[in-house]
Design a protein around this motif. Structure first.
Motif, PDB file in Angstrom:
ATOM      1  N   GLN A   1       0.819  -1.209   0.000  1.00 50.56           N
ATOM      2  CA  GLN A   1       0.000   0.000   0.000  1.00 50.56           C
ATOM      3  C   GLN A   1       0.855   1.262   0.000  1.00 50.56           C
ATOM      4  OE1 GLN A   1      -3.386   0.062   2.733  1.00 50.56           O
ATOM      5  NE2 GLN A   1      -3.200  -2.151   3.002  1.00 50.56           N
ATOM      6  N   THR A   2       2.151   1.114   0.256  1.00 53.12           N
ATOM      7  CA  THR A   2       3.036   2.285   0.307  1.00 53.12           C
ATOM      8  C   THR A   2       3.615   2.639  -1.048  1.00 53.12           C
ATOM      9  OG1 THR A   2       4.992   0.942   0.802  1.00 53.12           O
ATOM     10  CG2 THR A   2       3.667   1.690   2.678  1.00 53.12           C
ATOM     11  N   ILE A   3       3.358   1.802  -2.066  1.00 46.17           N
ATOM     12  CA  ILE A   3       3.910   2.044  -3.403  1.00 46.17           C
ATOM     13  C   ILE A   3       2.754   2.174  -4.393  1.00 46.17           C
ATOM     14  CG2 ILE A   3       5.241   1.061  -5.303  1.00 46.17           C
ATOM     15  CD1 ILE A   3       7.074  -0.212  -3.291  1.00 46.17           C
ATOM     16  N   ALA A   4       2.747   3.269  -5.125  1.00 44.90           N
ATOM     17  CA  ALA A   4       1.740   3.466  -6.173  1.00 44.90           C
ATOM     18  C   ALA A   4       2.419   4.172  -7.334  1.00 44.90           C
ATOM     19  CB  ALA A   4       0.557   4.272  -5.652  1.00 44.90           C
ATOM     20  N   SER A   5       2.892   3.388  -8.278  1.00 47.96           N
ATOM     21  CA  SER A   5       3.619   3.947  -9.407  1.00 47.96           C
ATOM     22  C   SER A   5       2.721   4.217 -10.602  1.00 47.96           C
ATOM     23  CB  SER A   5       4.757   2.998  -9.816  1.00 47.96           C
ATOM     24  OG  SER A   5       4.232   1.715 -10.121  1.00 47.96           O
ATOM     25  N   GLY A   6       1.442   3.850 -10.509  1.00 45.64           N
ATOM     26  CA  GLY A   6       0.511   4.036 -11.604  1.00 45.64           C
ATOM     27  C   GLY A   6       0.562   2.893 -12.597  1.00 45.64           C
ATOM     28  N   GLY A   7      -0.580   2.620 -13.229  1.00 43.78           N
ATOM     29  CA  GLY A   7      -0.651   1.554 -14.221  1.00 43.78           C
ATOM     30  C   GLY A   7      -0.553   0.171 -13.614  1.00 43.78           C
ATOM     31  N   GLY A   8      -0.543  -0.828 -14.475  1.00 44.79           N
ATOM     32  CA  GLY A   8      -0.426  -2.212 -14.018  1.00 44.79           C
ATOM     33  C   GLY A   8      -1.480  -2.592 -12.999  1.00 44.79           C
ATOM     34  N   TYR A   9      -2.690  -2.111 -13.195  1.00 42.10           N
ATOM     35  CA  TYR A   9      -3.711  -2.240 -12.151  1.00 42.10           C
ATOM     36  C   TYR A   9      -4.018  -3.680 -11.780  1.00 42.10           C
ATOM     37  CZ  TYR A   9      -4.402   2.614 -13.488  1.00 42.10           C
ATOM     38  OH  TYR A   9      -4.202   3.938 -13.774  1.00 42.10           O
ATOM     39  N   ILE A  10      -4.063  -4.538 -12.760  1.00 45.14           N
ATOM     40  CA  ILE A  10      -4.437  -5.921 -12.475  1.00 45.14           C
ATOM     41  C   ILE A  10      -3.328  -6.631 -11.710  1.00 45.14           C
ATOM     42  CG2 ILE A  10      -5.137  -8.119 -13.476  1.00 45.14           C
ATOM     43  CD1 ILE A  10      -6.217  -6.617 -15.891  1.00 45.14           C
ATOM     44  N   TYR A  11      -2.114  -6.538 -12.211  1.00 43.70           N
ATOM     45  CA  TYR A  11      -0.990  -7.207 -11.558  1.00 43.70           C
ATOM     46  C   TYR A  11      -0.803  -6.677 -10.139  1.00 43.70           C
ATOM     47  CZ  TYR A  11       3.739  -8.940 -10.708  1.00 43.70           C
ATOM     48  OH  TYR A  11       4.843  -9.549 -10.162  1.00 43.70           O
ATOM     49  N   CYS A  12      -0.803  -5.360  -9.980  1.00 39.16           N
ATOM     50  CA  CYS A  12      -0.596  -4.774  -8.651  1.00 39.16           C
ATOM     51  C   CYS A  12      -1.696  -5.192  -7.685  1.00 39.16           C
ATOM     52  CB  CYS A  12      -0.528  -3.254  -8.751  1.00 39.16           C
ATOM     53  SG  CYS A  12       0.906  -2.624  -9.634  1.00 39.16           S
ATOM     54  N   ALA A  13      -2.934  -5.186  -8.158  1.00 36.39           N
ATOM     55  CA  ALA A  13      -4.044  -5.585  -7.289  1.00 36.39           C
ATOM     56  C   ALA A  13      -3.929  -7.049  -6.885  1.00 36.39           C
ATOM     57  CB  ALA A  13      -5.371  -5.329  -8.002  1.00 36.39           C
ATOM     58  N   SER A  14      -3.483  -7.898  -7.819  1.00 32.76           N
ATOM     59  CA  SER A  14      -3.336  -9.320  -7.485  1.00 32.76           C
ATOM     60  C   SER A  14      -2.242  -9.531  -6.449  1.00 32.76           C
ATOM     61  CB  SER A  14      -3.052 -10.139  -8.750  1.00 32.76           C
ATOM     62  OG  SER A  14      -1.733  -9.945  -9.237  1.00 32.76           O
ATOM     63  N   LYS A  15      -1.167  -8.750  -6.531  1.00 26.99           N
ATOM     64  CA  LYS A  15      -0.085  -8.901  -5.560  1.00 26.99           C
ATOM     65  C   LYS A  15      -0.472  -8.325  -4.199  1.00 26.99           C
ATOM     66  CE  LYS A  15       2.801 -11.213  -8.013  1.00 26.99           C
ATOM     67  NZ  LYS A  15       3.110 -12.619  -7.642  1.00 26.99           N
ATOM     68  N   ALA A  16      -1.322  -7.294  -4.187  1.00 28.03           N
ATOM     69  CA  ALA A  16      -1.849  -6.806  -2.915  1.00 28.03           C
ATOM     70  C   ALA A  16      -2.737  -7.873  -2.278  1.00 28.03           C
ATOM     71  CB  ALA A  16      -2.635  -5.514  -3.138  1.00 28.03           C
ATOM     72  N   ALA A  17      -3.530  -8.546  -3.101  1.00 30.95           N
ATOM     73  CA  ALA A  17      -4.422  -9.582  -2.590  1.00 30.95           C
ATOM     74  C   ALA A  17      -3.647 -10.768  -2.024  1.00 30.95           C
ATOM     75  CB  ALA A  17      -5.365 -10.048  -3.700  1.00 30.95           C
ATOM     76  N   VAL A  18      -2.583 -11.185  -2.717  1.00 35.08           N
ATOM     77  CA  VAL A  18      -1.845 -12.351  -2.235  1.00 35.08           C
ATOM     78  C   VAL A  18      -1.036 -12.008  -0.988  1.00 35.08           C
ATOM     79  CG1 VAL A  18       0.374 -12.256  -3.491  1.00 35.08           C
ATOM     80  CG2 VAL A  18      -0.766 -14.444  -3.133  1.00 35.08           C
ATOM     81  N   LEU A  19      -0.633 -10.750  -0.830  1.00 35.83           N
ATOM     82  CA  LEU A  19       0.015 -10.325   0.404  1.00 35.83           C
ATOM     83  C   LEU A  19      -0.958 -10.454   1.571  1.00 35.83           C
ATOM     84  CD1 LEU A  19       2.172  -8.976   2.149  1.00 35.83           C
ATOM     85  CD2 LEU A  19       1.458  -6.762   1.203  1.00 35.83           C
ATOM     86  N   ASN A  20      -2.185 -10.002   1.367  1.00 33.50           N
ATOM     87  CA  ASN A  20      -3.202 -10.128   2.399  1.00 33.50           C
ATOM     88  C   ASN A  20      -3.501 -11.591   2.696  1.00 33.50           C
ATOM     89  OD1 ASN A  20      -6.324 -10.380   3.082  1.00 33.50           O
ATOM     90  ND2 ASN A  20      -5.664  -8.345   3.759  1.00 33.50           N
ATOM     91  N   LEU A  21      -3.551 -12.398   1.643  1.00 31.25           N
ATOM     92  CA  LEU A  21      -3.781 -13.836   1.815  1.00 31.25           C
ATOM     93  C   LEU A  21      -2.701 -14.459   2.684  1.00 31.25           C
ATOM     94  CD1 LEU A  21      -5.179 -16.513   1.006  1.00 31.25           C
ATOM     95  CD2 LEU A  21      -3.728 -16.546  -1.019  1.00 31.25           C
ATOM     96  N   GLY A  22      -1.459 -14.151   2.386  1.00 27.84           N
ATOM     97  CA  GLY A  22      -0.357 -14.709   3.160  1.00 27.84           C
ATOM     98  C   GLY A  22      -0.401 -14.303   4.621  1.00 27.84           C
ATOM     99  N   ARG A  23      -0.734 -13.040   4.872  1.00 26.10           N
ATOM    100  CA  ARG A  23      -0.804 -12.550   6.255  1.00 26.10           C
ATOM    101  C   ARG A  23      -1.890 -13.290   7.047  1.00 26.10           C
ATOM    102  NH1 ARG A  23       2.050  -8.984   9.121  1.00 26.10           N
ATOM    103  NH2 ARG A  23       0.387  -7.473   9.409  1.00 26.10           N
ATOM    104  N   ASN A  24      -3.038 -13.506   6.419  1.00 24.16           N
ATOM    105  CA  ASN A  24      -4.123 -14.191   7.114  1.00 24.16           C
ATOM    106  C   ASN A  24      -3.848 -15.669   7.291  1.00 24.16           C
ATOM    107  OD1 ASN A  24      -6.613 -12.397   7.715  1.00 24.16           O
ATOM    108  ND2 ASN A  24      -5.907 -11.675   5.731  1.00 24.16           N
ATOM    109  N   LEU A  25      -3.213 -16.294   6.306  1.00 20.93           N
ATOM    110  CA  LEU A  25      -2.829 -17.691   6.471  1.00 20.93           C
ATOM    111  C   LEU A  25      -1.834 -17.866   7.614  1.00 20.93           C
ATOM    112  CD1 LEU A  25      -2.431 -18.712   2.727  1.00 20.93           C
ATOM    113  CD2 LEU A  25      -4.009 -19.770   4.355  1.00 20.93           C
TER     114      LEU A  25
END
Length: 216
Positions: free
Chosen positions: A128-152
């Motif tokens: 959430q501290t990095i927003a370089s613009g563009g790549g919306y799908i890839y960036c969103a998927s990596k944010a989601a998997v980070l959250n997944l890992g934290r909850n697991l």
């Protein structure tokens, strides 16, 4: 030690597999194609493919599961008319659902180990501290998997699991391109050191390949 690495036919996954093989570890690498050498067939987006490989592994004990397989599909997409829904579905199927299915499918094998570890190859672009613009799908998927890992990490902690999410660096691969900062071998060496250091006290970590804690 027995290690399962998804997406081990190229890039960082291949470099990790070669590193561990050179160390004398037992490596089970996966790719989407039929079996070849140490590589086993696994389409991380397909539940039946997971079930088939899990059954083939039988009573194998896994000490380390590396969720590396992933895609970056939206390079060069334009905001005004790009990023079609099917592209979102395909990217999340591989980068998020695929990681969850992998972990879910091989939990029985990990539970046979005394100190099971799960390493998820993420990206600093999921922070959430990095927003370089563009790549919306890839960036969103990596944010989601980070959250997944934290909850697991939270849910599996009572069983003694250690779960970490790792930014592999900007690596010279097909995805990273020739102008990237580091080689696949440099990334793999650093990541392997991080996996060794991972333990129940550090579970839930988000770190860079060279050992720096990354902001969530």
């Amino acid at each position: 030690m027995t290690i399962l690495i998804t997406g081990a036919n190229r890039g960082i996954g291949q470099a990790l597999a070669e590193l561990y093989q050179d160390r004398g570890e037992t490596v089970i690498g996966t790719h989407r194609a039929p079996d070849a050498g140490h590589l086993r067939e696994l389409d991380v987006t397909d539940p039946s493919s997971h079930a088939a490989l899990a059954e083939r592994l039988g009573d194998t004990s896994l000490e380390l599961l590396v969720c590396n397989a992933g895609v970056n599909l939206d390079q060069g997409q334009a905001l005004d008319d790009g990023y079609p829904p099917a592209m979102w579905e395909d990217c999340f199927a591989a980068n998020v659902t695929g990681v969850f299915l992998t972990i879910q499918s091989f939990l029985p094998h990990l539970r046979r180990s005394d100190a099971p570890k799960i390493a998820i190859i993420g990206s600093q672009l999921g922070s959430q501290t990095i927003a370089s613009g563009g790549g919306y799908i890839y960036c969103a998927s990596k944010a989601a998997v980070l959250n997944l890992g934290r909850n697991l990490a939270v849910d599996l902690a009572p069983e003694g699991f250690a779960v970490g999410v790792y930014h592999p660096g900007w690596v010279r691969t097909d995805m990273g391109g020739d102008r990237a900062d580091i080689s696949m071998q440099e990334s793999a060496q650093g990541l392997a050191a991080r996996f060794t250091a991972l333990n129940p006290e550090t579970t839930g970590c988000f770190e860079t390949w060279d050992g720096q804690a990354h902001a969530y």
